[in-house]
Design a protein around this motif. Structure first.
Motif, PDB file in Angstrom:
ATOM      1  N   ILE A 194      -0.786  -5.006  -9.461  1.00 41.56           N
ATOM      2  CA  ILE A 194      -0.763  -4.483 -10.834  1.00 41.56           C
ATOM      3  C   ILE A 194      -2.117  -3.895 -11.205  1.00 41.56           C
ATOM      4  CG2 ILE A 194      -0.573  -5.124 -13.277  1.00 41.56           C
ATOM      5  CD1 ILE A 194       1.570  -7.121 -12.492  1.00 41.56           C
ATOM      6  N   GLN A 195      -3.187  -4.591 -10.827  1.00 41.94           N
ATOM      7  CA  GLN A 195      -4.524  -4.109 -11.164  1.00 41.94           C
ATOM      8  C   GLN A 195      -4.842  -2.784 -10.485  1.00 41.94           C
ATOM      9  OE1 GLN A 195      -6.316  -5.544 -13.562  1.00 41.94           O
ATOM     10  NE2 GLN A 195      -4.565  -6.926 -13.742  1.00 41.94           N
ATOM     11  N   LYS A 196      -4.274  -2.545  -9.306  1.00 37.64           N
ATOM     12  CA  LYS A 196      -4.549  -1.319  -8.563  1.00 37.64           C
ATOM     13  C   LYS A 196      -3.679  -0.146  -9.015  1.00 37.64           C
ATOM     14  CE  LYS A 196      -6.243  -3.441  -4.275  1.00 37.64           C
ATOM     15  NZ  LYS A 196      -7.567  -2.780  -4.282  1.00 37.64           N
ATOM     16  N   LEU A 197      -2.686  -0.419  -9.819  1.00 34.22           N
ATOM     17  CA  LEU A 197      -1.828   0.666 -10.294  1.00 34.22           C
ATOM     18  C   LEU A 197      -2.602   1.592 -11.224  1.00 34.22           C
ATOM     19  CD1 LEU A 197       1.618  -0.969 -11.217  1.00 34.22           C
ATOM     20  CD2 LEU A 197       1.242   0.868  -9.562  1.00 34.22           C
ATOM     21  N   SER A 198      -2.684   2.855 -10.877  1.00 31.71           N
ATOM     22  CA  SER A 198      -3.341   3.813 -11.773  1.00 31.71           C
ATOM     23  C   SER A 198      -2.353   4.337 -12.812  1.00 31.71           C
ATOM     24  CB  SER A 198      -3.923   4.978 -10.972  1.00 31.71           C
ATOM     25  OG  SER A 198      -2.908   5.643 -10.241  1.00 31.71           O
ATOM     26  N   ASN A 199      -1.090   4.412 -12.431  1.00 36.19           N
ATOM     27  CA  ASN A 199      -0.035   4.836 -13.346  1.00 36.19           C
ATOM     28  C   ASN A 199       0.707   3.601 -13.842  1.00 36.19           C
ATOM     29  OD1 ASN A 199       2.134   5.941 -14.689  1.00 36.19           O
ATOM     30  ND2 ASN A 199       3.173   6.669 -12.848  1.00 36.19           N
ATOM     31  N   LYS A 200       0.514   3.272 -15.110  1.00 36.29           N
ATOM     32  CA  LYS A 200       1.171   2.090 -15.669  1.00 36.29           C
ATOM     33  C   LYS A 200       2.098   2.474 -16.816  1.00 36.29           C
ATOM     34  CE  LYS A 200      -2.584  -1.021 -14.369  1.00 36.29           C
ATOM     35  NZ  LYS A 200      -3.583  -2.026 -14.805  1.00 36.29           N
ATOM     36  N   ASN A 201       2.755   3.619 -16.642  1.00 39.41           N
ATOM     37  CA  ASN A 201       3.644   4.103 -17.697  1.00 39.41           C
ATOM     38  C   ASN A 201       5.064   3.583 -17.565  1.00 39.41           C
ATOM     39  OD1 ASN A 201       1.588   5.638 -18.866  1.00 39.41           O
ATOM     40  ND2 ASN A 201       1.972   7.343 -17.472  1.00 39.41           N
ATOM     41  N   PHE A 202       5.229   2.517 -16.810  1.00 41.44           N
ATOM     42  CA  PHE A 202       6.562   1.936 -16.661  1.00 41.44           C
ATOM     43  C   PHE A 202       6.432   0.418 -16.713  1.00 41.44           C
ATOM     44  CE2 PHE A 202       4.738   3.274 -12.599  1.00 41.44           C
ATOM     45  CZ  PHE A 202       4.553   2.055 -11.970  1.00 41.44           C
ATOM     46  N   PRO A 203       7.486  -0.268 -17.142  1.00 39.39           N
ATOM     47  CA  PRO A 203       7.431  -1.725 -17.239  1.00 39.39           C
ATOM     48  C   PRO A 203       7.511  -2.391 -15.869  1.00 39.39           C
ATOM     49  CG  PRO A 203       9.598  -0.926 -17.867  1.00 39.39           C
ATOM     50  CD  PRO A 203       8.746   0.290 -17.667  1.00 39.39           C
ATOM     51  N   VAL A 204       6.802  -3.515 -15.736  1.00 43.31           N
ATOM     52  CA  VAL A 204       6.785  -4.282 -14.490  1.00 43.31           C
ATOM     53  C   VAL A 204       7.479  -5.619 -14.716  1.00 43.31           C
ATOM     54  CG1 VAL A 204       5.336  -5.372 -12.737  1.00 43.31           C
ATOM     55  CG2 VAL A 204       4.634  -3.201 -13.771  1.00 43.31           C
ATOM     56  N   VAL A 205       8.393  -5.962 -13.813  1.00 39.94           N
ATOM     57  CA  VAL A 205       9.082  -7.253 -13.856  1.00 39.94           C
ATOM     58  C   VAL A 205       8.675  -8.033 -12.608  1.00 39.94           C
ATOM     59  CG1 VAL A 205      11.308  -8.450 -13.874  1.00 39.94           C
ATOM     60  CG2 VAL A 205      11.039  -6.280 -15.116  1.00 39.94           C
ATOM     61  N   PHE A 260       0.825  -1.203   0.000  1.00 41.79           N
ATOM     62  CA  PHE A 260       0.000   0.000   0.000  1.00 41.79           C
ATOM     63  C   PHE A 260       0.865   1.261   0.000  1.00 41.79           C
ATOM     64  CE2 PHE A 260      -2.708  -3.325   1.762  1.00 41.79           C
ATOM     65  CZ  PHE A 260      -3.855  -3.159   0.997  1.00 41.79           C
ATOM     66  N   GLU A 261       1.967   1.221   0.730  1.00 45.34           N
ATOM     67  CA  GLU A 261       2.914   2.347   0.702  1.00 45.34           C
ATOM     68  C   GLU A 261       3.537   2.476  -0.687  1.00 45.34           C
ATOM     69  OE1 GLU A 261       5.825   1.991   3.761  1.00 45.34           O
ATOM     70  OE2 GLU A 261       4.383   2.160   5.413  1.00 45.34           O
ATOM     71  N   ALA A 262       3.798   1.336  -1.305  1.00 33.88           N
ATOM     72  CA  ALA A 262       4.371   1.347  -2.654  1.00 33.88           C
ATOM     73  C   ALA A 262       3.398   1.970  -3.651  1.00 33.88           C
ATOM     74  CB  ALA A 262       4.731  -0.075  -3.076  1.00 33.88           C
ATOM     75  N   LEU A 263       2.109   1.611  -3.548  1.00 35.73           N
ATOM     76  CA  LEU A 263       1.100   2.188  -4.441  1.00 35.73           C
ATOM     77  C   LEU A 263       1.032   3.698  -4.275  1.00 35.73           C
ATOM     78  CD1 LEU A 263      -1.825  -0.399  -4.157  1.00 35.73           C
ATOM     79  CD2 LEU A 263      -0.504   0.138  -6.213  1.00 35.73           C
ATOM     80  N   ASP A 264       1.095   4.158  -3.026  1.00 35.32           N
ATOM     81  CA  ASP A 264       1.054   5.595  -2.768  1.00 35.32           C
ATOM     82  C   ASP A 264       2.260   6.291  -3.397  1.00 35.32           C
ATOM     83  OD1 ASP A 264      -0.097   7.929  -1.319  1.00 35.32           O
ATOM     84  OD2 ASP A 264       1.815   7.859  -0.261  1.00 35.32           O
ATOM     85  N   HIS A 265       3.427   5.669  -3.290  1.00 32.86           N
ATOM     86  CA  HIS A 265       4.649   6.232  -3.889  1.00 32.86           C
ATOM     87  C   HIS A 265       4.521   6.303  -5.410  1.00 32.86           C
ATOM     88  CE1 HIS A 265       8.985   6.943  -4.497  1.00 32.86           C
ATOM     89  NE2 HIS A 265       8.898   6.040  -5.468  1.00 32.86           N
ATOM     90  N   LEU A 266       3.980   5.240  -6.015  1.00 35.50           N
ATOM     91  CA  LEU A 266       3.896   5.170  -7.470  1.00 35.50           C
ATOM     92  C   LEU A 266       2.799   6.063  -8.040  1.00 35.50           C
ATOM     93  CD1 LEU A 266       4.525   1.346  -7.856  1.00 35.50           C
ATOM     94  CD2 LEU A 266       6.084   3.190  -8.501  1.00 35.50           C
TER      95      LEU A 266
END
Length: 244
Positions: free
Chosen positions: A67-78, A38-44
């Motif tokens: 991943i589904q909760k990410l509103s900003n998906k302008n970066f690649p996820v590994v 949740f802290e990570a989501l807030d940061h992103l």
């Protein structure tokens, strides 16, 4: 240097991954790491790194839910995981790659290559869009820029007959018979159109003043060259007559 964020609920695993990324490659700088998703989501929400390394097995929120909760998906996820079975699902959930723990140096190099290609492709698209918009806005013959369906349309004022409101959506009607549906309120569309050519004649309509064929004063309608009848609101009638 790629700026990376790591999310892993196990602090030892997080520290290990950070160490591996830093020591296996001089191309990655870990700028933030989180054990709390949740802290990570807030940061992103406020920051956009070059890449995100995300663990799958987390008790409060697994990696796929993250991943589904990410509103900003302008970066690649590994995806990082100790379980090979997650690989296919990872790639179906918008991750560009996955890494098995402990991370192999050659696998990491391949992943970095994918990250760079992904970022280069998206950077090129974003930069081209900005170039087109800036060129159009500074042009002596400025066109109207409409952003819709993942593409930019550059229209002449003369291309547009009128725009109609449909709640939170608007439809622009073109002289050639085409329609453009936008996820914008009519107020937002009005801000895109040059005021010298267009007038909001009604709460639900904006017309191209150059396309008027008739004004039926008694009925309170204008008739466009296309024979569309557009109502004139009482509140707008006086301003409209002043323009004419």
């Amino acid at each position: 240097m790629l700026e990376a964020v790591i999310v892993d609920d196990e602090i030892k695993a997080l520290q290990s991954l950070s160490w591996e990324l830093t020591n296996f490659s001089d191309e990655i700088n870990v700028v933030a790491s989180f054990t709390d998703p949740f802290e990570a989501l807030d940061h992103l929400e406020k920051n956009s790194p070059d890449c995100l390394f995300l663990d799958i097995e987390m008790p409060t929120m697994d990696g796929f839910q993250f991943i589904q909760k990410l509103s900003n998906k302008n970066f690649p996820v590994v995806i990082t995981t100790a379980y090979n079975q997650y690989a296919i699902k990872a790639l179906k959930n918008e991750a560009i790659d996955y890494l098995l723990k402990p991370i192999d140096t050659d696998d990491l190099k391949d992943t970095i290559t994918k990250i760079r290609k992904y970022n280069a492709k998206n950077f090129t698209a974003e930069r081209l869009e900005k170039i087109l918009i800036n060129f159009n806005s500074s042009s002596l013959h400025k066109k109207i820029t409409i952003n819709t369906d993942g593409k930019l349309l550059f229209l002449e004022s003369d291309d547009i007959l009128y725009a109609e409101s449909d709640g939170n959506y608007s439809t622009i009607y073109l002289a050639d018979g085409q329609k453009i549906v936008l996820t914008k309120k009519l107020k937002e569309v009005n801000e895109l159109l040059p005021q010298d050519y267009f007038f909001r004649i009604h709460n639900s309509y904006i017309i191209n003043l150059n396309k008027i064929k008739e004004f039926l004063k008694t009925d309170g309608y204008v008739v466009l060259q296309s024979n569309h009848k557009i109502p004139v609101s009482r509140q707008k009638k006086s301003d409209f007559l002043d323009l004419l």
